[in-house]
Design a protein around this motif. Structure first.
Motif, PDB file in Angstrom:
ATOM      1  N   GLU A   1       0.825  -1.207   0.000  1.00 18.97           N
ATOM      2  CA  GLU A   1       0.000   0.000   0.000  1.00 18.97           C
ATOM      3  C   GLU A   1       0.858   1.255   0.000  1.00 18.97           C
ATOM      4  N   ILE A   2       1.905   1.251   0.794  1.00 18.37           N
ATOM      5  CA  ILE A   2       2.757   2.439   0.909  1.00 18.37           C
ATOM      6  C   ILE A   2       3.480   2.710  -0.411  1.00 18.37           C
ATOM      7  N   SER A   3       4.003   1.662  -1.051  1.00 16.58           N
ATOM      8  CA  SER A   3       4.729   1.863  -2.309  1.00 16.58           C
ATOM      9  C   SER A   3       3.803   2.408  -3.390  1.00 16.58           C
TER      10      SER A   3
ATOM     11  N   GLU B   1      13.373  -4.942   7.105  1.00 21.13           N
ATOM     12  CA  GLU B   1      12.901  -5.726   5.977  1.00 21.13           C
ATOM     13  C   GLU B   1      11.642  -5.126   5.368  1.00 21.13           C
ATOM     14  N   LYS B   2      10.815  -4.484   6.180  1.00 13.41           N
ATOM     15  CA  LYS B   2       9.636  -3.810   5.644  1.00 13.41           C
ATOM     16  C   LYS B   2      10.045  -2.591   4.811  1.00 13.41           C
ATOM     17  N   PHE B   3      11.067  -1.862   5.284  1.00 15.59           N
ATOM     18  CA  PHE B   3      11.588  -0.756   4.475  1.00 15.59           C
ATOM     19  C   PHE B   3      12.111  -1.286   3.138  1.00 15.59           C
ATOM     20  N   ARG B   4      12.863  -2.382   3.210  1.00 19.15           N
ATOM     21  CA  ARG B   4      13.437  -2.956   1.993  1.00 19.15           C
ATOM     22  C   ARG B   4      12.324  -3.404   1.034  1.00 19.15           C
ATOM     23  N   GLU B   5      11.293  -4.069   1.565  1.00 17.73           N
ATOM     24  CA  GLU B   5      10.205  -4.544   0.722  1.00 17.73           C
ATOM     25  C   GLU B   5       9.493  -3.383   0.039  1.00 17.73           C
TER      26      GLU B   5
ATOM     27  N   ARG C   1      10.432   0.212  -6.812  1.00 20.39           N
ATOM     28  CA  ARG C   1      11.364   0.183  -7.943  1.00 20.39           C
ATOM     29  C   ARG C   1      10.979  -0.859  -8.978  1.00 20.39           C
ATOM     30  N   LYS C   2      10.449  -1.999  -8.533  1.00 26.28           N
ATOM     31  CA  LYS C   2      10.052  -3.052  -9.462  1.00 26.28           C
ATOM     32  C   LYS C   2       8.815  -2.665 -10.262  1.00 26.28           C
ATOM     33  N   ASN C   3       7.801  -2.151  -9.564  1.00 34.55           N
ATOM     34  CA  ASN C   3       6.531  -1.870 -10.221  1.00 34.55           C
ATOM     35  C   ASN C   3       6.503  -0.523 -10.934  1.00 34.55           C
ATOM     36  N   HIS C   4       7.360   0.400 -10.505  1.00 37.90           N
ATOM     37  CA  HIS C   4       7.346   1.750 -11.070  1.00 37.90           C
ATOM     38  C   HIS C   4       8.770   2.251 -11.296  1.00 37.90           C
TER      39      HIS C   4
END
Length: 280
Positions: free
Chosen positions: A31-33, A63-67, A73-76
Motif C-alpha cells: 500500500e505504501i509503495s 525488511e519492511k523498508f526494503r520490501e 522500484r520493481k513496479n514503477h
C-alpha cells in the motif's frame, strides 16, 4: 536559492494513524509503495517513509523498508521520487534498530530529530546526545542527507551546536514540525519565528514545514508565502477538511500543488529538489 520552485514532501503513513482513523491510510509495504507512486504522479518530490507492523503500530523493521523500496522500484521504475526514511518510527527500539535500514538501503535522505520531548502527553520521544552524534556521523559516512526535524526553536539551536562540532554538515535542511502536542503551536507568528531563528543560527539552510490538524492550512499557505517548502500527508492529518476524511495522500499533494501554482510558483520535480537540497 531558486525561490520559484517549492518542494512538496508527502508523509504518507507516520507511526500513529490507523485504518480505524481513516481507512485510506496506507499500512502495508504494498500500500505504501503504491501510495508513494500516486503522490509522485500528483507532484510530490520527496516521500517521507514510515513502516507499520501487523497490528498497524509503528515499526523499524528494516525488511519492511526494503520490501517497500523493492516494490516501488520493481513496479514503477520510472518513479524518481526522493526517499526520506524515518529514524524514529517506533518507541522503545535500540539506537541500532533506528539506523540499520538507513545503513543498508542508503536513501538520499533520513530524519534527524534534533532533541527529546514529551510526546502526545503520553510518553517521551527520546533522542539522546550520544544517538544524535552517532547518527550524524553515520549519515555523513553513508552519504545520506539529514532532514533536521525541529519541534521547537531549541532544536534549531541544537542543530547549530552539532554543525559547529562537525556532527552535521552545511548546508542544513530543516523540517519545522508544528502543531504537535508538546511542540511549538502551528501559527503564522511561530512559523516566522522558527524561520528567523534558523536564519540567525544556521544561515544558508533550506527549510520545509508542516502543521498538524487544524494548523495544516495555515502552515501550508505560510510556507509558500515565505519561500519555504511544504510537507503534507496522513502522517500529519487524516482529515482533508473539517469533518472530511482525506480520500488519499495524493489529494493533499494535489491541493499543495494548486496553492503553489496559484501563488505563481511551481512544484519542484525530484531533480529540481535534488539541486535545491544539494543532493546531486
Amino acid at each position: 536559492m531558486d525561490r520559484s520552485r517549492t518542494i512538496i514532501t508527502v508523509a504518507t503513513t507516520g507511526a500513529h494513524p490507523k485504518k480505524a482513523d481513516n481507512p485510506n491510510v496506507p499500512i502495508t509495504p504494498g500500500e505504501i509503495s503504491e501510495d508513494i507512486y500516486a503522490c509522485w504522479k500528483a507532484g510530490a518530490a520527496i516521500a517521507h517513509i514510515h513502516m507499520r507492523d501487523e497490528q498497524e503500530n509503528g515499526s523499524m523493521n528494516k525488511e519492511k523498508f526494503r520490501e517497500t523500496v523493492d516494490l516501488l522500484r520493481k513496479n514503477h521504475p520510472d518513479c524518481d521520487i526522493i526517499l526520506n526514511m524515518t529514524t524514529s518510527g517506533a518507541l522503545g527500539v535500540t539506537d541500532e534498530e533506528r539506523m540499520a535500514h538507513v545503513q543498508e538501503l542508503r536513501p538520499e535522505m533520513a530524519s534527524f530529530d534534533c532533541g527529546s520531548m514529551n510526546w502526545l502527553h503520553t510518553n517521551v520521544f527520546l533522542n539522546e546526545p550520544k544517538f544524535l552524534e552517532q547518527l550524524g556521523k553515520n549519515m555523513q559516512a553513508w552519504g545520506v542527507k539529514p532532514e533536521i526535524e525541529a519541534f521547537d526553536p531549541g532544536m534549531i539551536a541544537n542543530a547549530a551546536y552539532y554543525l559547529k562540532k562537525g556532527i552535521l554538515k552545511a548546508p542544513l535542511h530543516f523540517q519545522f514540525c508544528m502543531g504537535c502536542a508538546n511542540g511549538i503551536p502551528g501559527t503564522m507568528k511561530n512559523l516566522i519565528f522558527m524561520k528567523e531563528t534558523m536564519e540567525e543560527l544556521c544561515p544558508g539552510s533550506t527549510w520545509s514545514c508542516f502543521g498538524v490538524g487544524h494548523s495544516a492550512l495555515t502552515v501550508l499557505y505560510g510556507a509558500v508565502a515565505l519561500d519555504g517548502h511544504i510537507r503534507v500527508g496522513m502522517e500529519d492529518n487524516v482529515f482533508y477538511g473539517k469533518g472530511q476524511l482525506a480520500r488519499s495522500n495524493a489529494q493533499f499533494v494535489e491541493r499543495a500543488k494548486r496553492v503553489i501554482e496559484e501563488f505563481g510558483k511551481k512544484a519542484a520535480t525530484p531533480d529540481e529538489a535534488r539541486e535545491i537540497l544539494g543532493l546531486k
